[in-house]
Design an enzyme around this catalytic site. Structure first.
Site, PDB file in Angstrom:
ATOM      1  N   SER A  11      30.375  17.470  54.434  1.00 12.11           N
ATOM      2  CA  SER A  11      29.917  18.214  53.259  1.00 12.11           C
ATOM      3  C   SER A  11      28.405  18.063  53.161  1.00 12.11           C
ATOM      4  CB  SER A  11      30.655  17.701  52.024  1.00 12.11           C
ATOM      5  OG  SER A  11      30.377  18.496  50.918  1.00 12.11           O
ATOM      6  N   HIS A  38      31.640  22.124  54.241  1.00 12.91           N
ATOM      7  CA  HIS A  38      31.561  22.828  52.954  1.00 12.91           C
ATOM      8  C   HIS A  38      30.289  23.665  52.900  1.00 12.91           C
ATOM      9  CE1 HIS A  38      34.097  19.461  50.906  1.00 12.91           C
ATOM     10  NE2 HIS A  38      34.839  20.314  51.571  1.00 12.91           N
ATOM     11  N   ASP A 130      36.745  15.179  49.127  1.00 16.32           N
ATOM     12  CA  ASP A 130      37.570  15.949  50.049  1.00 16.32           C
ATOM     13  C   ASP A 130      37.672  15.176  51.368  1.00 16.32           C
ATOM     14  OD1 ASP A 130      39.094  17.983  51.074  1.00 16.32           O
ATOM     15  OD2 ASP A 130      37.407  19.341  51.460  1.00 16.32           O
TER      16      ASP A 130
END
Ligand SMILES: C[S@@+](CC[C@H](N)C(=O)[O-])C[C@H]1O[C@@H](n2cnc3c(N)ncnc32)[C@H](O)[C@@H]1O
Lengths: 188, 276
Positions: A11, A38, A130
């Protein structure tokens, strides 16, 4: 173990981390690599193109039902979940999971089910949680997990969340991950 | 989860899908397994049941639950002028060809709540073709069709849709197409007059007409490879020669047996012309 697939989740800070890994993997690295990074909805092809500049392996954004072939890096397209079935990809626009689409958890879960012990999961830098659930599933299904050492991560929340939830196989500084992958895959 | 447990879970899912097919006629057996499994587990957890077999029991003995379950399995997210480049290319490359037809039949398969069908209607009206067009917009799900027929959408979505509309080559003020009313955007009466919303199941129902254009976008991503190929056969049969097939932006005709029967209308855009 005869590994068949590598899944990677990243991310915040992921662009640099991914680039570091891919530019240090040999061009004959034979396992397919699937990446969820992401990103915002409309980033188009720039992420792929920018990482490609530094990678020896070919990077592609898979379409639905694209076959998974060795020697390629597959980057989840923006605004879709990327799932792995036996031998090919499936995309979905199910709602975001943990505010993310693509979601690392969704990719890891599907890969764990499809590949079991033949899967290697890698969690890199990021500022959310996540991937933590995904890592626990990869372990539950017998796969191998490497987490970036939070101390070397631009943002340590994501690797820390993964480590808090599961007992993983290796915690490595970013620079050592490519070598570990090459060894596990039998490329070295 | 060890391999015995995994075997058991697969079996339970198989039995569940078999049960709703045999008892209720809804056939989800060939849906893409990975995302279908996620939705089944989610539905099970929402019901507070611990096993998938328990979910099967609830479904078989409590018909009231069926609707809710079918809703839980379906993904209906959609928007107006979704992937604007698709509609821009449609305007530039498909519309000129459509002008040569005295009447135009369009099939919007898997139309969900209708945003895509209304987008096509707007585009065709601006190009002066709507009066001779009929759009058959179909979906398996009666709930979404009800909403589609009403033509009322959340007002808050209109900002995004306006941006999409402009990127898709729209030159009017998008607000001409709806009136705002207490948080709702009510589509202008007349816009829906040549759209027929009807139930059609791509898995179990056959061809029902010949079309110049078929849009089936973001639907077959929910099917496994075999079912996707079967649906592509149906779409192919339902298209006239040189008819146009529109797919979702991450779907392509490659990886299907029909690959050689189409040419791409424009690089990187999922619009295909039937050529053989
Ligand atoms: C994600 S929506 C896509 C909506 C729209 N085409 C778009 O691209 O924005 C998928 C739709 O396919 C419908 N669908 C799923 N299975 C179907 C089937 N067997 N036959 C017809 N429609 C189906 C679902 O009910 C849902 O409304």
């Amino acid at each position: 173990m005869d590994y068949k697939l590598v899944v990677v989740g990243a991310s915040l800070g992921g662009f640099d981390a991914l680039t570091t890994i891919l530019e240090n993997l040999p061009g004959n690295f034979k396992l397919p690599i699937v990446v969820v990074q992401h990103r915002t909805r409309d980033t188009g092809d720039t992420l792929r193109a920018n990482i490609q500049l530094r990678s020896h392996l070919l990077l592609v954004e898979p379409d639905d039902k694209t076959e998974i072939t060795p020697g390629k890096v597959y980057l989840a397209p923006p605004n879709y979940h990327l799932l792995v079935e036996k031998g090919y990809f499936a995309l979905s626009i199910d709602p975001p999971v943990e505010y993310s689409r693509p979601s690392i958890d969704v990719l890891f879960e599907s890969a764990a089910i499809a590949f079991g012990p033949a899967l290697i999961g890698v969690v890199l830098t990021g500022s959310n949680r996540d991937g933590a659930k995904g890592v626990s599933l990869v372990k539950e299904y017998g796969g191998y997990v490497i987490v970036q050492d939070p101390l070397t991560a631009e943002s340590k929340t994501m690797p820390e969340a993964a480590l808090a939830l599961s007992q993983v196989d290796r915690v490595l500084p970013l620079e050592e991950i490519p070598l570990a992958l090459a060894e596990l895959s039998g490329t070295l | 989860m060890d391999s015995r447990q995994q075997e058991r879970e697969n079996l339970e899912i198989e039995l569940l899908l078999e049960a709703i097919f045999r008892y209720y006629g809804f056939d989800f057996r060939d849906y893409a397994p990975a995302s279908l499994r996620r939705r089944i587990i989610k539905a099970r957890d929402q019901e507070g049941i611990s096993t998938i077999t328990g979910l099967t029991e609830r479904l078989l003995h409590n018909p009231n639950y069926l609707d809710r379950f079918v809703q839980a399995l379906s993904v209906n997210v959609t928007s107006m002028f979704r992937d604007p480049e698709f509609f821009l290319t449609f305007r530039k490359k498909v519309v000129p060809m459509l002008r040569t037809y005295p009447s135009i039949q369009i099939w919007n398969a898997g139309c969900s709540t209708g945003e895509e069908a209304y987008s096509l209607a707007i585009l065709l009206e601006e190009e002066g073709l709507y009066a001779r067009t009929r759009i058959y917009a179909t979906d398996i799900n009666e709930e979404v069709l009800k909403k589609a027929r009403e033509g009322i959408f959340p007002l808050e979505d209109m900002k995004d849709y306006t941006a999409n509309y402009m990127k898709a080559g729209g030159e009017k003020s998008f607000s001409e197409y709806y009136s705002a009313n207490y948080g709702n955007a009510i589509m202008r009466p007349g816009l829906g007059k040549n759209i027929t919303f009807a139930q059609h199941n791509l898995v179990t129902d056959g061809p029902f007409n010949q079309f110049q254009v078929i849009c089936c976008r973001n639907v077959t991503i929910y099917f496994n490879k075999e079912l996707k190929n079967r649906v592509h056969e149906l779409l192919y049969q339902s298209l006239v020669n040189f008819g146009i097939l529109g797919l979702g932006s991450k779907e392509s005709i490659h990886f299907t047996p029909k690959q050689g029967r189409y040419e791409q209308v424009e690089n990187t855009i999922s619009l295909y012309r039937k050529i053989g």
